[in-house]
Write an enzyme that holds these catalytic residues in place. Structure first.
Site, PDB file in Angstrom:
ATOM      1  CE  LYS A  40     -11.784  -4.117   6.240  1.00  0.00           C
ATOM      2  NZ  LYS A  40     -11.770  -5.207   5.248  1.00  0.00           N
ATOM      3  CB  VAL A  93      -0.996  -0.005   1.182  1.00  0.00           C
ATOM      4  CG1 VAL A  93      -1.764   1.310   1.222  1.00  0.00           C
ATOM      5  CG2 VAL A  93      -1.959  -1.176   1.069  1.00  0.00           C
ATOM      6  CG  ASP A 127     -10.437  -7.148   8.032  1.00  0.00           C
ATOM      7  OD1 ASP A 127      -9.521  -6.338   8.219  1.00  0.00           O
ATOM      8  OD2 ASP A 127     -11.198  -7.099   7.032  1.00  0.00           O
ATOM      9  CB  ILE A 176     -15.857   1.440  -1.465  1.00  0.00           C
ATOM     10  CG1 ILE A 176     -15.579   0.115  -2.185  1.00  0.00           C
ATOM     11  CG2 ILE A 176     -17.261   1.925  -1.720  1.00  0.00           C
ATOM     12  CD1 ILE A 176     -16.424  -1.038  -1.657  1.00  0.00           C
ATOM     13  CB  ALA A 206      -5.200  18.906  -3.907  1.00  0.00           C
ATOM     14  CB  VAL A 231     -14.170   1.251   6.235  1.00  0.00           C
ATOM     15  CG1 VAL A 231     -15.441   0.461   5.995  1.00  0.00           C
ATOM     16  CG2 VAL A 231     -13.932   1.440   7.718  1.00  0.00           C
TER      17      VAL A 231
END
Lengths: 438, 438
Positions: free
Chosen positions: A210, A18, A206, A141, A37, A137
């Site tokens: 979330k 990640v 897990d 999405i 931004a 979470v």
């Protein structure tokens, strides 16, 4: 609308897939991000366990810190991005240090937010620093933003969804191939869809992390991970999936939360369980490692958010979206409502809820077993809608008896099963799976 | 994180079902909204055509203006909520006046934003006033926020979806009942799912308004409604739906946009067309008045946002979410990027795109027709994957010939059909429906 031209300077703690994904995304989409931004987002420093490891991206342009907590002390850093993982340890130390130093914190760490989110949000609010965790979470999405901004005008009646891609991959692969749990888990591990130690995923922990975060934002309550009732998918057999299929259902691990007014006051129900989902329900079409979240608002009606629940690209997308929010100075309270105003709502007793259930027994193949089971159901107050006894099994003399109940109190099912406890007609504990309402 | 305690004072122009829905929502959910927004949101003034009309809510507590533009001049109003509709006329006058006076504007008016959104956003940016229009696209689904904030770190490869609930209701009802277009439209009008004058919906214009807005935000381009190629659903027959079904497809009105790099530079493709959607594609399960939007990002992968596309409750939910954003002072550029920085990208020539198509002919039932059609396909360069000729029709001697093509240039289909133009074997124009890629 003033767009400060100074770049937002970030440090990344943790350079796994990640972290590398975030570096790659910020480079690949630098122009778009600066346009949206209003300023550039620049990586200035990184920290990880092994400096020399080849990660496929060049980290030479960034300052290096052996101690990730040192990132929080750097004057040239505005926001620390924590991608180490683990609810405590270095991730928590680094996060606390960043917020205490008045720096922003962006994290993908669901375990840490589920366990320490209130403390961290309190620190953030005290020092007026942004804390954001969209990536914690449902991967890529934008469901934290969906609840915080999209459904913000609604009282939610319910939030639920498929929150763990590993479980969903396993269940939908079992459905497609007819293979049993252990075989599919092994294949998922080989293909990288499941961890070497899969317990957190397959036991539902897990998903529970979330769910606890979603519930807090959706209902304006204090995060209560300890209040989540959790059942994993390890006891679901290929035969259960086949039986569910014959009845028009698929099996999915569903996390659900709601707040109910009781005579004793409001109660927060949070639970993660494998459920039977009717074909035709939006969650029944969610296959493979996909995640999906449904939020039902009193004005919006039912909203569905669906997409990739994990992976370096989608998770990096969520991390970077949080960074853009910070660069835009659109931040607000981490849990949508300031921590001091979140409600402390005791956990619900689900026994008083009513639902339809699928109940599966493995029984010894001998006379009288069906009479014993159906008598227990009658005495427990469970009304049977349909019952199927499969033909004799090839080995061991065990057969499967599956039933679907009419809607009734969950406590009655528990009572009926208690009557059967210790019966030597049963081979192992029965499996109870709720049927998700359409 | 400071939460100014002064309420956000709003005026509502237009008291139809949505305006009344907003009043009701702000009253029903007042506590939640104040907690999330950090301050109360109060209606102080309203305007509509008929002051005396019974709307089921008490408007006596609010100041009344006969002229809605006067709302923009009131010192006690921070934000004007425009819910009158129509691309020009009073809605536009009122919106311009509000922004010119430095007040915020929240609107559900897709036609106005599609036609005048750039001008209004310019006014808003000049006076540093918020302009928000979540309710203009896909009703209660937070898809503007989804693109502006959720996928903000991505270069989108494609945005597409089901953007008109009336068309989707008609198509999915035709599918379920086998009834023909005219009958289902009449029923939809009787049940309130279609307007007395349904042209904007069934001709695809309403979906095109929404698509132009989504494309601008998704791709950072100037809104270009004139550049949308539009085909409605009026020519879809029950027989087409039955034929699609037999092939494993449903028919849905889909709006899609993407940006393609060509040797001549970037080109923006925007089109609204009925498409064949394979069962298994997330859009195939979208039934009734539901809307759904898919955004495909270069890091996020495919994201789906689904929910109620219209109705007073969902639309009010979106309007109020915008008001909460404003109350939180989380606003930013209306189109995500300041108007001056939006790219002006010429419309694409879709002829060079390749796709699979469904082509349906109504032909006279006489020898040689099939040979004539297949020769034209060959000469146009269209490769036929499958072809079905239905049995003789009961009346008029017309029969239906339907084919599915292999993937090929769209221009070839047009060329093949041009070869058949004027042929007296054909009874009416052929219908070409693209097949949406999985």
């Amino acid at each position: 609308m003033t767009t400060p031209s100074a770049p937002l300077r970030i440090a990344i703690a943790g350079l796994g897939t990640v972290g590398v994904g975030v570096i790659r995304l910020l480079a690949t989409n630098a122009g778009i991000i600066a346009a949206r931004a209003g300023r550039r987002i620049e990586v200035v420093a990184v920290s990880a366990r092994d400096r020399g490891k080849d990660r496929g991206v060049d980290i030479a342009p960034f300052a290096w810190e052996d101690d990730m907590t040192a990132l929080a002390r750097r004057d040239d850093v505005d926001v620390v991005v924590e991608l180490v993982g683990g609810s405590d340890g270095p991730a928590l130390a680094c996060s606390r240090a960043a917020l205490a130093a008045g720096k922003g914190l962006v994290t993908a760490n669901k375990a840490m937010i589920a366990h320490h989110g209130l403390e961290l949000a309190g620190l953030a609010e005290a020092s007026n620093a942004p804390l954001k965790f969209e990536a914690a979470v449902a991967g890529g999405i934008p469901v934290i933003k969906g609840l915080r901004e999209g459904t913000s005008a609604n009282a939610l009646t319910k939030v639920y969804g498929i929150l763990n891609g590993t479980c969903n991959y396993i269940l939908s692969t079992m459905e497609r191939t007819g293979a049993d749990f252990a075989a599919v888990l092994a294949e998922a591990q080989a293909r990288g869809f499941a961890e070497a130690d899969p317990a957190f995923d397959i036991e539902g922990v897990d998903a529970a992390h979330k769910l606890a975060i979603l519930a807090a934002i959706g209902f304006g309550t204090r995060v209560d991970f300890a209040g989540v009732r959790i059942a994993g998918i390890t006891r679901v057999r290929a035969a259960d999936i086949a039986q569910a299929d014959a009845l028009g259902f698929v099996i999915r691990l569903v996390g659900e939360a709601d707040v109910e007014e009781t005579p004793q006051g409001a109660r927060l129900l949070q639970r993660v369980r494998p459920c039977l989902v009717a074909r035709g329900h939006p969650l029944s079409a969610v296959d493979g490692p996909t995640n999906a979240v449904v939020a039902e608002g009193n004005f919006s009606g039912r909203l569905l958010f669906q997409g990739a629940g994990a992976g370096d690209g989608p998770t990096a997308s969520a991390v970077a979206a949080d960074l853009i929010d910070i660069a835009r100075d659109e931040v607000g309270a981490p849990f949508s409502i300031p921590v001091a105003n979140l409600a402390a709502i005791p956990p619900a007793e689900p026994g008083e809820r009513t639902e339809r259930s699928y109940i599966r027994f493995m029984v010894k193949d001998r006379p009288g077993v069906l009479a014993e089971i159906t008598a227990a159901m009658r005495d427990g107050g469970v009304s049977i809608e349909s019952l199927i006894q499969q033909g004799r099994s090839a080995e061991g003399g065990e057969v499967m008896v599956a039933m679907v109940t009419h809607e009734g109190p969950e406590a009655n099912v528990a009572r009926a099963l208690a009557l059967l406890e210790g019966s030597d007609s049963l081979a192992g504990d029965p499996l109870v799976l709720p049927i998700l309402p359409l």
